[in-house]
Design a protein around this motif. Structure first.
Motif, mmCIF file in Angstrom:
data_model
loop_
_atom_site.group_PDB
_atom_site.id
_atom_site.type_symbol
_atom_site.label_atom_id
_atom_site.label_comp_id
_atom_site.label_asym_id
_atom_site.label_seq_id
_atom_site.Cartn_x
_atom_site.Cartn_y
_atom_site.Cartn_z
ATOM 1 N N UNK A 143 -4.942 6.268 0.810
ATOM 2 C CA UNK A 143 -4.233 7.751 0.571
ATOM 3 C C UNK A 143 -3.090 7.804 -0.155
ATOM 4 N N UNK A 144 -2.527 8.785 -0.842
ATOM 5 C CA UNK A 144 -1.139 9.002 -1.430
ATOM 6 C C UNK A 144 -0.597 10.208 -1.216
ATOM 7 N N UNK A 193 4.151 7.720 -2.495
ATOM 8 C CA UNK A 193 3.988 6.719 -1.595
ATOM 9 C C UNK A 193 2.511 6.687 -1.510
ATOM 10 N N UNK A 194 2.195 5.420 -0.782
ATOM 11 C CA UNK A 194 0.646 5.089 -0.400
ATOM 12 C C UNK A 194 0.582 4.810 0.901
ATOM 13 N N UNK A 195 -0.590 5.001 1.262
ATOM 14 C CA UNK A 195 -0.901 4.743 2.568
ATOM 15 C C UNK A 195 -1.809 3.307 2.571
ATOM 16 N N UNK A 196 -1.393 2.340 3.214
ATOM 17 C CA UNK A 196 -2.013 1.121 3.296
ATOM 18 C C UNK A 196 -2.544 0.865 4.704
ATOM 19 N N UNK A 247 -5.967 -2.286 11.324
ATOM 20 C CA UNK A 247 -6.284 -0.892 10.840
ATOM 21 C C UNK A 247 -4.996 0.073 10.994
ATOM 22 N N UNK A 248 -3.945 -0.501 11.028
ATOM 23 C CA UNK A 248 -2.909 0.386 11.244
ATOM 24 C C UNK A 248 -2.299 1.086 9.827
ATOM 25 N N UNK A 249 -2.075 2.351 9.765
ATOM 26 C CA UNK A 249 -1.588 2.971 8.575
ATOM 27 C C UNK A 249 -0.196 2.931 8.374
ATOM 28 N N UNK A 250 0.103 2.273 7.054
ATOM 29 C CA UNK A 250 1.566 2.334 7.008
ATOM 30 C C UNK A 250 1.773 3.007 5.376
ATOM 31 N N UNK A 251 2.638 3.809 5.543
ATOM 32 C CA UNK A 251 3.375 4.370 4.235
ATOM 33 C C UNK A 251 4.224 3.855 3.505
ATOM 34 N N UNK A 252 3.860 3.557 2.186
ATOM 35 C CA UNK A 252 4.924 2.692 1.631
ATOM 36 C C UNK A 252 5.035 3.176 0.015
#
Length: 169
Positions: free
Chosen positions: A111-112, A121-124, A130-135
């Motif tokens: 996601x972005x 930002x991008x969602x990794x 399977x944790x979602x991290x925004x960076x």
């Protein structure tokens, strides 16, 4: 004409003709460095007319230069082939690595979003948990072959906004 001249002419005309050498097949054009390649996994986003398709994943089949759109085959059970503008696709980059972590954290960009402060930002989604991290993009190492948009260059500002493919780190 003398007999010797006639014999020489016959030899010339009866000699095997040199066959034109077979030309090698034309080499295909190299892949465009500013386009998503066929098979690239993408997610639909920011669609206005077909909002129900936002968030669906698919794979690029081709780019239609005449229309400026990608043909994308959706991964849903009906596997529809749809035509999508480039700004409505998010490349789902697999094996992206979150920098400055020990051990490194790898995952898939899923996601972005644009932030109020002007950052992007991008969602990794991390592998394993399977944790979602925004960076922000400066915190990611993207694999070779990833299509990117160039931003923030000071030495060659004319390249900002251009698309390119990562060749190597």
């Amino acid at each position: 004409m003398t007999t010797a001249a006639v014999l020489h002419l016959r030899r010339l005309t009866s000699a095997p003709q040199a066959q034109p050498s077979a030309l090698p097949p034309p080499t295909p054009a190299p892949p465009r460095f500013d386009r998503l390649q066929p098979g690239t996994r993408v997610m639909l986003q920011r669609l206005q007319a077909r909002q129900e398709l936002n968030g669906q994943a698919g794979r690029v089949e081709t780019f239609l230069d005449s229309k400026g759109r990608y043909k994308v085959r959706l991964e849903a059970e009906n596997a529809k082939l749809i035509s999508v503008q480039p700004h409505n696709l998010l490349q789902m980059v697999e094996n992206a690595t979150l920098l400055n972590h020990d051990p490194p954290i790898a995952g898939t960009i899923v996601d972005s979003r644009d932030e109020d402060d002007g950052t992007f930002q991008f969602a990794l989604r991390t592998q394993g948990t399977q944790e979602m991290v925004w960076v922000t993009c400066d915190k990611l190492r993207l694999p070779n072959g990833t299509l990117v948009r160039i931003t923030g260059l000071r030495t060659k500002p004319a390249l900002n906004g251009s698309r390119a493919t990562i060749d190597s780190w």
